[in-house]
Design an enzyme around this catalytic site. Structure first.
Site, PDB file in Angstrom:
ATOM      1  N   HIS A   1      55.220  82.168  50.189  1.00 25.19           N
ATOM      2  CA  HIS A   1      54.615  82.643  51.300  1.00 25.19           C
ATOM      3  C   HIS A   1      55.608  83.898  51.990  1.00 25.19           C
ATOM      4  CE1 HIS A   1      53.413  81.472  55.386  1.00 25.19           C
ATOM      5  NE2 HIS A   1      53.786  82.356  55.695  1.00 25.19           N
TER       6      HIS A   1
ATOM      7  N   HIS B   1      55.289  87.997  53.907  1.00 27.36           N
ATOM      8  CA  HIS B   1      54.397  88.827  54.468  1.00 27.36           C
ATOM      9  C   HIS B   1      54.920  90.468  54.096  1.00 27.36           C
ATOM     10  CE1 HIS B   1      52.481  86.321  57.717  1.00 27.36           C
ATOM     11  NE2 HIS B   1      53.791  85.560  57.228  1.00 27.36           N
TER      12      HIS B   1
ATOM     13  N   LYS C   1      43.676  80.826  53.402  1.00 29.72           N
ATOM     14  CA  LYS C   1      44.720  80.166  54.563  1.00 29.72           C
ATOM     15  C   LYS C   1      44.081  80.145  55.765  1.00 29.72           C
ATOM     16  CE  LYS C   1      48.816  80.553  56.421  1.00 29.72           C
ATOM     17  NZ  LYS C   1      49.662  81.359  56.806  1.00 29.72           N
TER      18      LYS C   1
ATOM     19  N   HIS D   1      48.683  77.201  58.344  1.00 23.36           N
ATOM     20  CA  HIS D   1      49.534  77.413  59.304  1.00 23.36           C
ATOM     21  C   HIS D   1      49.258  76.146  60.442  1.00 23.36           C
ATOM     22  CE1 HIS D   1      51.861  79.962  62.130  1.00 23.36           C
ATOM     23  NE2 HIS D   1      51.543  78.973  63.191  1.00 23.36           N
TER      24      HIS D   1
ATOM     25  N   HIS E   1      55.570  76.696  55.770  1.00 21.68           N
ATOM     26  CA  HIS E   1      56.680  76.604  56.862  1.00 21.68           C
ATOM     27  C   HIS E   1      56.785  75.425  57.548  1.00 21.68           C
ATOM     28  CE1 HIS E   1      53.382  78.140  59.261  1.00 21.68           C
ATOM     29  NE2 HIS E   1      53.572  79.382  58.841  1.00 21.68           N
TER      30      HIS E   1
ATOM     31  N   ASP F   1      58.375  83.006  54.423  1.00 17.95           N
ATOM     32  CA  ASP F   1      57.959  83.301  55.314  1.00 17.95           C
ATOM     33  C   ASP F   1      58.646  84.562  55.902  1.00 17.95           C
ATOM     34  OD1 ASP F   1      55.999  83.487  57.222  1.00 17.95           O
ATOM     35  OD2 ASP F   1      56.659  82.135  58.597  1.00 17.95           O
TER      36      ASP F   1
HETATM   37  O1  DOR Z   1      56.851  83.838  62.442  1.00 18.49           O
HETATM   38  C1  DOR Z   1      55.948  84.245  61.933  1.00 18.49           C
HETATM   39  N1  DOR Z   1      55.430  85.484  61.415  1.00 18.49           N
HETATM   40  N2  DOR Z   1      55.012  82.949  61.667  1.00 18.49           N
HETATM   41  C2  DOR Z   1      53.699  83.416  61.141  1.00 18.49           C
HETATM   42  O2  DOR Z   1      53.114  82.430  61.042  1.00 18.49           O
HETATM   43  C3  DOR Z   1      53.407  84.764  60.897  1.00 18.49           C
HETATM   44  C4  DOR Z   1      54.498  85.933  60.891  1.00 18.49           C
HETATM   45  C5  DOR Z   1      53.901  87.282  60.943  1.00 18.49           C
HETATM   46  O3  DOR Z   1      52.911  87.541  60.462  1.00 18.49           O
HETATM   47  O4  DOR Z   1      54.702  87.980  61.683  1.00 18.49           O
HETATM   48 ZN    ZN Z   2      53.850  83.479  57.447  1.00 17.93          ZN
END
Ligand code: DOR
Ligand code: ZN
Length: 346
Positions: free
Chosen positions: A16, A18, A101, A138, A176, A249
């Site tokens: 997980h 980004h 997701k 989520h 998470h 995450d």
């Molecule tokens: O803290 C987070 N940031 N939780 C998420 O689910 C998304 C992520 C984001 O994309 O910034």
């Molecule tokens: Zn995330």
């Protein structure tokens, strides 16, 4: 075990993370490819990845950056109320999507296209169940009367349990996991797993609130919670429990969007030191022997993917996490920037 000074483990995967797009993607991807063989890359871009066309485009952009590296990105489809089911099914079959997701509407960054009512995705869930592909969740219920710290619990009780009961063979990953309630749900249900971040095992709400304000660099969704939640998460990660695996995450935002109030963007950027943080946590729990299970076995087994064959090594050596990652037009605050860590990847 506490006196170890060298560690060699099968190369991890991050289930997980980004990686974003544009300049940000160029800057952050190298931190993930430095360590991991595979990453599950979140589809919550400004234009969410809701179909195979957008998925191919995104993967192509990523491959321009990762060409020549031993690094694979796996992409789940961002579920929307009006999903093109034929396209979805075909893309899953072709491996364009690794799963899907579920973002509840307005629960987090770029989730305004998310799901307003779980009934709207039942057909998509049937397809996932039929093909043996996972649903990544989520797990937060957003409603005015629900306290931010209780969102995970309410989502589990009011939404996830319904999905769990209705599709018993569906593989579900509670992403998470942030609470003891969440770990209990994962433990008590078949075909259910959870990813755990380093920050949810290192911070509590005391670290989030400070001086009548919030610390935006400790603000993430789901928010960090009580000491008892942190302990439950550590126990699940560090005990060799096969239902839990590594998912950082790591969620970068430009510093200009990190504000000392609740209009700040949520997300903690940990990828410059994530494996070192996990090692630190496992060492604190006197569980270094179980690290490899969490970092390198449990994830691929749940996803039914091969275990990696390469290894990485870490040595006990002090270093300071840089405060920021600054490159091109990007400036991101690193999680624990300025702090000393005792483990370093060789
Ligand atoms: O803290 C987070 N940031 N939780 C998420 O689910 C998304 C992520 C984001 O994309 O910034
Ligand atoms: Zn995330």
């Amino acid at each position: 075990m506490k006196n170890k000074t060298f560690l060699k483990i099968i190369q991890p995967d991050d289930w997980h993370v980004h990686l974003r797009e544009g300049d940000m993607m160029k800057v952050v991807t190298k931190f993930s490819s430095r360590i991991n063989n595979r990453c599950v890359v979140m589809p919550n871009l400004e234009t969410p990845i809701t179909n195979s066309y957008l998925a191919r485009q995104y993967k192509e952009n990523l491959s321009l950056i990762t060409a020549g590296l031993n690094f694979t990105t796996l992409l789940p489809c961002y579920l929307i109320d009006s999903l093109d089911l034929n396209d979805f099914k075909l893309a899953l079959k072709k491996g364009i999507f690794v799963g899907a997701k579920l973002y509840p509407i307005n629960a987090t960054t770029n989730s305004s296209f998310g799901i307003s009512k779980i009934d709207n995705i039942f057909s998509a869930l049937e397809i996932l169940e039929e093909l043996g592909k996972p649903l990544l969740v989520h797990g937060e219920k957003v409603r005015e009367d629900i306290n931010m710290f209780d969102r995970e619990k309410y989502f589990i009780d009011e939404e996830l349990q319904i999905i769990r009961n209705r599709y018993p063979s569906l593989k579900i990953i509670l992403e998470h996991v942030s609470s003891e309630y969440g770990t209990d749900f994962v433990n008590e249900n078949k075909n259910t797993a959870g990813t755990i971040t380093p920050h949810h095992m290192m911070l509590t709400k005391k670290d989030f609130f400070y001086e009548n304000s919030i610390n935006p660099h400790h603000f993430c969704m789901p928010v960090v919670k009580e000491e008892s939640d942190l302990i439950a998460l550590r126990k699940c990660a560090c005990s060799g429990n096969k239902k839990f695996f590594l998912g950082t995450d790591s969620a970068p935002h430009h510093v200009n969007f990190k504000l000392p109030n609740m209009s700040s963007r949520a997300g903690i950027f940990s990828s410059p030191c994530s494996i070192e943080l996990y090692v630190t946590i496992f060492e604190e729990e006197d569980s270094l022997d179980n690290l490899e299970s969490f970092s390198s076995y449990n994830g691929p087994i749940f996803y039914e993917l091969p275990i990696n064959t390469e290894h990485i090594a870490l040595t006990k050596e002090t270093w300071v996490v840089p405060e920021y990652t600054i490159e091109n037009n990007v400036k991101i605050r690193n999680f624990l920037g300025g702090k000393e860590l005792n483990w370093k990847v060789i």
